[in-house]
Design an enzyme around this catalytic site. Structure first.
Site, PDB file in Angstrom:
ATOM      1  N   SER A   9       2.296  -9.594  -0.370  1.00  0.00           N
ATOM      2  CA  SER A   9       1.839  -8.200  -0.397  1.00  0.00           C
ATOM      3  C   SER A   9       2.082  -7.478   0.920  1.00  0.00           C
ATOM      4  CB  SER A   9       0.351  -8.142  -0.755  1.00  0.00           C
ATOM      5  OG  SER A   9      -0.399  -9.004   0.082  1.00  0.00           O
ATOM      6  N   GLU A  69     -10.768   6.550   2.462  1.00  0.00           N
ATOM      7  CA  GLU A  69     -11.655   5.634   3.146  1.00  0.00           C
ATOM      8  C   GLU A  69     -10.816   4.438   3.572  1.00  0.00           C
ATOM      9  OE1 GLU A  69     -10.909   5.333   0.053  1.00  0.00           O
ATOM     10  OE2 GLU A  69     -10.660   3.165  -0.092  1.00  0.00           O
ATOM     11  N   LYS A 117       0.828  -1.219   0.000  1.00  0.00           N
ATOM     12  CA  LYS A 117       0.000   0.000   0.000  1.00  0.00           C
ATOM     13  C   LYS A 117       0.856   1.260   0.000  1.00  0.00           C
ATOM     14  CE  LYS A 117      -4.399  -1.613   1.713  1.00  0.00           C
ATOM     15  NZ  LYS A 117      -4.195  -3.075   1.815  1.00  0.00           N
TER      16      LYS A 117
END
Ligand SMILES: *Cc1c(COP(=O)(O)O)cnc(C)c1O
Length: 409
Positions: free
Chosen positions: A376, A108, A86
């Site tokens: 990830s 969000e 991210k």
């Protein structure tokens, strides 16, 4: 702009009139940076000093020996700052926001990971930051809410609707409509209206670029298959894009939850519970009923628990350019345990979906074949869920005694 951002029948930008100009501007500014090699260099430079790029490609020699099939490599996105891929997306958008001259970001978040990443980016760039989160998620994800607030963000619990992620998305859009001039909305995955799917995939493409170069340096040849988990689809897009022109099989792994026939899963591309539709400003496969009402989703991993999926992956699915599979909660917990014990690596529960599927396929492959699994993120964040799944009695004692300390305050 009107015809842009379509991937076959998917994608697009279905926007309230008032936001069209903002999206046009964002699209124009994104085109500028995408055509500017200097911007990419500044992005990579930032990620190499503030995060851990290039992240390593680790040969999993013990797992390879254990399964006795394909050579298993792991792309280590867990070693990014804040512990997941991210960071690639939020830092890229941060640089863009600075170029656009805006001073405030909103986002969000469901599980809170994207909220923490955005709050981190905002602190680094000196932006004001507001994070919208369903009230139910605020309660469930207290540790992440704590960190967002410590990082200087304002966390707004959303009390509309079912008080979860989709309600937070609506509220973030409402904020953006009111504050377009000062504010950028940092979308967290390769979904939403154009240009977000393309833009988020662009920043995440650093994963695939590195992985391709690394495997060529180490093995002198391409992998046979690459595996990535699929929530919204950003880490998968990042890895896949590095191999999209190569004879490499791309495998996306969705959350199978308690099974794709159980009603408790988040599988859009491997179950009969999803169909194409338009929601949240774009067209893709959504988990919805015949009336277009979004279904409840379930996954052991909060980050894969989403009703839609990247329109780019939806097209790759329909065209057969990528293969989609699912892993169940039980398979994921088993894959996590094995990876920890064989390699000393703790994958996030999301990432463990890719591991679980790769472990099913690797044994049947030959010893000179190669696979890459995208890790990830790191699993430390999942301690509450994993300790529960392992039913660890000492962990329960710890939680009870901690609660006791507060009661005596
Ligand atoms: C958020 C998250 C995901 C899911 O997001 P994608 O956009 O599908 O990549 C996967 N893994 C981790 C560790 C995450 O935090």
């Amino acid at each position: 702009m009107k015809d842009r951002g379509y991937y076959g029948p998917f994608g697009g930008a279905f926007l309230p009139e008032i936001l069209v100009a903002t999206f046009d501007e964002l699209d124009a500014r994104f085109r500028e940076i995408k055509n500017d090699p200097e911007f990419w260099r500044s992005y990579v430079s930032l990620m190499s000093s503030y995060s851990c790029r290039p992240t390593p490609l680790t040969f999993a020699e013990n797992l390879t020996r254990y399964f006795g099939g394909a050579k298993i490599y792991i792309k280590r996105e867990d070693l990014n700052h804040t512990g997941a891929h991210k960071a690639n997306n939020v830092m890229g958008q941060g640089l863009l926001v600075r170029k656009m001259g805006k001073k405030r970001v909103i986002a969000e978040t469901g599980a809170g990971q994207h909220g923490v990443a955005t709050a981190t980016m905002a602190a680094k760039f000196g932006f004001d930051c507001t994070i919208y989160m369903g009230e139910v998620d605020v309660i469930r994800q207290r540790p992440n809410v704590f960190w967002m607030e410590q990082l200087g963000a304002t966390v707004v619990p959303v009390t509309d609707g079912t008080r979860i992620l989709k309600d937070a998305i609506n509220e973030a859009f409402r904020d953006w409509v009111t504050n377009m001039d000062s504010t950028h909305y940092v979308l967290g995955t390769a979904c939403g209206p154009h240009p977000f799917p393309e833009m988020v995939s662009y920043f995440q493409s650093v994963i695939g670029k590195e992985a391709r170069k690394q495997i060529m340096d180490i093995e002198g040849r391409l992998p046979d298959k690459v595996f990535a988990c699929v929530g919204g689809g950003s880490n998968a897009m990042g890895l896949f894009s590095g191999f999209s022109d190569d004879p490499v099989e791309l495998v996306g792994v969705e959350a199978g939850g308690k099974g794709v026939d159980s009603g408790f899963h988040a599988s859009r591309l491997c179950s009969d519970d999803a169909s194409p539709g338009i929601a949240q400003g774009y067209k893709t496969y959504f988990l919805q009923d015949d009336d277009g009402q979004m279904k409840e989703t379930h996954s052991i991993s909060a980050g894969l628990d989403y009703v839609g999926v990247s329109p780019i992956l939806a097209q790759m699915h329909d065209q057969g350019k990528a293969r989609f599979e699912y892993a169940t909660d039980d398979e994921v917990v088993a894959a996590l345990k094995l990876t920890m014990q064989k390699e000393g690596i703790i994958p996030a529960l999301e990432s463990a979906h890719a591991f679980a599927r790769a472990f099913k396929e690797a044994p049947a492959m030959s010893k000179d074949e190669i696979i890459i699994i995208n890790q990830s993120g790191r699993g430390d964040k999942d301690i509450f869920t994993v300790a529960d799944a392992f039913n660890d009695p000492k962990w329960k004692d710890f939680i009870v005694s901690k609660a006791g300390e507060y009661q005596n305050d």
